[in-house]
Design a protein around this motif. Structure first.
Motif, PDB file in Angstrom:
ATOM      1  N   TRP A 140       0.899  -1.156   0.025  1.00 26.82           N
ATOM      2  CA  TRP A 140      -0.084  -0.105  -0.110  1.00 26.82           C
ATOM      3  C   TRP A 140       1.014   1.215  -0.082  1.00 26.82           C
ATOM      4  N   ARG A 178      -8.408  -3.905   2.528  1.00 26.83           N
ATOM      5  CA  ARG A 178      -9.100  -4.025   3.898  1.00 26.83           C
ATOM      6  C   ARG A 178     -10.050  -5.423   4.025  1.00 26.83           C
ATOM      7  N   GLU A 179     -10.602  -5.690   2.951  1.00 32.89           N
ATOM      8  CA  GLU A 179     -11.562  -6.820   2.893  1.00 32.89           C
ATOM      9  C   GLU A 179     -10.521  -8.126   2.865  1.00 32.89           C
ATOM     10  N   HIS A 187      -7.513  -8.038   4.358  1.00 35.09           N
ATOM     11  CA  HIS A 187      -6.567  -7.863   5.418  1.00 35.09           C
ATOM     12  C   HIS A 187      -7.295  -7.027   6.418  1.00 35.09           C
ATOM     13  N   PRO A 188      -8.349  -7.564   7.168  1.00 35.06           N
ATOM     14  CA  PRO A 188      -9.081  -6.885   8.164  1.00 35.06           C
ATOM     15  C   PRO A 188      -8.408  -6.066   9.201  1.00 35.06           C
ATOM     16  N   HIS A 189      -7.070  -6.443   9.478  1.00 37.13           N
ATOM     17  CA  HIS A 189      -6.335  -5.840  10.498  1.00 37.13           C
ATOM     18  C   HIS A 189      -5.634  -4.615   9.918  1.00 37.13           C
ATOM     19  N   LEU A 190      -5.458  -4.437   8.621  1.00 38.57           N
ATOM     20  CA  LEU A 190      -4.908  -3.276   7.940  1.00 38.57           C
ATOM     21  C   LEU A 190      -5.714  -1.913   8.106  1.00 38.57           C
ATOM     22  N   ASP A 191      -4.971  -0.862   8.768  1.00 41.58           N
ATOM     23  CA  ASP A 191      -5.620   0.452   8.692  1.00 41.58           C
ATOM     24  C   ASP A 191      -4.861   1.291   7.784  1.00 41.58           C
ATOM     25  N   PRO A 192      -5.558   1.247   6.357  1.00 40.86           N
ATOM     26  CA  PRO A 192      -4.902   2.047   5.404  1.00 40.86           C
ATOM     27  C   PRO A 192      -4.603   3.519   5.520  1.00 40.86           C
ATOM     28  N   GLU A 227     -10.214  -0.026   0.536  1.00 39.15           N
ATOM     29  CA  GLU A 227     -11.298  -1.095   1.013  1.00 39.15           C
ATOM     30  C   GLU A 227     -11.137  -2.337   0.360  1.00 39.15           C
TER      31      GLU A 227
END
Length: 505
Positions: A357, A439-440, A442-447, A436
């Motif tokens: 990212w 994040r789908e 990798h749910p723990h990623l805050d982008p 998004e």
């Protein structure tokens, strides 16, 4: 209740169910963004009040909402796509006081188009080239348009042979236009390599679908010799996500045509007023891009050729190919395809999504902001106008922008309007969607910390106060495609509503 997002509907559930899911998600996105109001409450499903005040709507899912249910008396019942279209029309009449019989027909056409594409795909092997797969992957299309896949309501046989989503490839029709009727500007010499025109004529390639649409209006030109049909080119082109823009891989060239069909908000003609300012606009962008410190690239719209008696209908625009612009060893991919997913997407199997990212942001954000800050150029950096070149490990290394028609130049538009347009295209339409999609997986990623860091870095580098102000702004501009189409506004007349800004600390 099982999820019914397009990706979650199993193939054995049938093409009809899958087409409903693909068509329902963007329509719900529009409804929830533009006119519905959330009802406070915990968790899923989320509940919204619709404008008439008589209905509640609840949906499941995140960026692709699904499984819509409606209640008028406390009892919830599921609604399919056809019933949702009827409901949306009723709610928009209540909200605006206006009627629009055309848009519901387009919504139905969009869903039926998806069904036809799914049927066709079941019989076709996807192309091997990852770039082509990415350009031809978009079954959902614009995630915030009520009818993103509408094809003008015509019969399937009329448009399916030219559909990128069905992995189409086909030869161009070659016409010859008499030299005294030729109109051209810029460098279009590459077109002359597509075939041979007879003495006294110039070669004019044509999109076969467009020729089918406008053929009757050309009867006199064919009869009096101003126009000659030469047959078809000896090579195939294939349509990009833009449908009317084709890539000729053997010539490494893009050619863009008029197409007298409404696709999303506009009839897709090469309008005279856009063609007449093309060279000035493209020259400004090309010069600015060449002087940028960052590695972004611009695919130049070199010029156009047409006939004076069918200026818009037969216009063909010549655009740079890829080989002279993509960094060596990298593979270009359509940014929109990263959101939809396709076989070979680098988002699958990422070991370090945060590093990927950060690399993505370093490729896309600096050139787009530098063009604005130092050159007054607003590129239309949305998902379908941006290619991302990735290295052998799938890491982003370069952004390529395209389409001079969508470019805005300062001071022809105000700095405020230009920045609003850039933030809609680059952040709302582009970065939010990629974030998004990440994040789908990798749910723990805050982008968003990485996005804030990149905008802070560019604000300092470019002395760009708008970028710094963005980090504290409460809202971002969201385009209102549903209301724009319902009220019959010009497709180029963007209207925005405020959306919560995820970059705000």
């Amino acid at each position: 209740m099982p999820p019914t997002t397009p990706e979650a509907v199993p193939a054995h559930d049938g093409i009809g169910a899958r087409a409903d899911a693909y068509a329902t998600a963007p329509l719900l996105n529009c409804l929830l963004r533009e006119v519905a109001r959330p009802v406070p409450g915990p968790g899923e499903p989320r509940v919204y009040r619709l404008p008439s005040g008589e209905r509640l709507l609840r949906v499941r899912g995140g960026r692709r909402p699904a499984a819509p249910e409606v209640s008028t008396d406390g009892t919830w019942h599921r609604v399919g796509h056809a019933e949702l279209v009827k409901l949306v029309a009723e709610e928009l009449r209540a909200h605006t006081g206006l009627s629009n019989p055309e848009l519901p027909a387009e919504m139905a056409d969009s869903r039926d188009t998806v069904a036809a594409l799914l049927t066709a795909r079941a019989r076709i092997t996807p192309p091997e080239d990852p770039y082509r797969r990415s350009e031809q992957s978009l079954l959902t299309g614009h995630p915030y348009h009520p009818a993103p896949k509408a094809r003008g309501g015509g019969p399937v046989a009329g448009w399916l042979p030219y559909a990128p989503e069905a992995y189409a490839a086909f030869p161009l029709v070659l016409l010859a236009v008499r030299e005294d009727a030729v109109v051209e500007e810029g460098d279009v010499s590459a077109l002359d390599a597509f075939g041979t025109a007879p003495p006294g004529y110039r070669l004019l390639p044509a999109h076969p679908w467009q020729l089918d649409l406008v053929g009757p209006a050309l009867t006199d030109a064919f009869a009096d010799g101003r126009l000659i049909r030469l047959g078809t080119a000896g090579f195939d082109t294939w349509p990009t996500a833009a449908i009317r823009t084709l890539y000729a891989p053997g010539h490494d060239l893009f050619v863009k045509f008029s197409l007298d069909v409404r696709i999303t908000n506009d009839i897709r003609r090469l309008w005279r007023h856009d063609l007449l300012k093309l060279r000035r606009t493209d020259s400004a962008v090309a010069a600015a891009a060449a002087s940028c410190e960052t590695p972004g690239a611009w695919l130049s719209d070199r010029g156009y050729r047409t006939a004076d008696f069918a200026f818009e209908a037969l216009a063909v625009l010549v655009r740079d190919g890829l080989h002279d612009h993509v960094v060596p060893g990298a593979t270009p991919l359509l940014a929109a395809a990263l959101v939809e997913g396709f076989d070979g997407t680098p988002l699958d199997g990422l070991r370090d999504p945060a590093a990927w990212w950060t690399a993505y942001l370093r490729a896309v954000v600096p050139p787009a902001l530098e063009l604005f800050a130092r050159h007054g150029v607003v590129v239309e950096a949305h998902l379908q106008n941006c290619l991302i070149a990735v290295d052998g490990a799938g890491q982003p290394v370069q952004a390529l922008f395209r389409d001079a028609e969508g470019v805005k130049l300062l001071p022809e538009v105000s700095r405020t309007a230009g920045w609003e347009r850039l933030m809609y295209c680059l952040v709302v339409n582009h970065l939010v969607e990629i974030a998004e999609a990440l994040r789908e997986r990798h749910p723990h990623l805050d982008p968003w910390p990485a996005v804030r860091t990149e905008f802070e870095r560019q604000s300092r580098r470019l002395d760009l106060p708008e970028a710094a102000a963005l980090l504290t702004a409460p809202t971002l501009p969201g385009k209102t495609n549903l209301l724009l189409r319902w009220t019959g506004a010009d497709g180029a007349d963007a209207r925005y509503l405020p959306l919560p800004n995820p970059l705000r600390e």
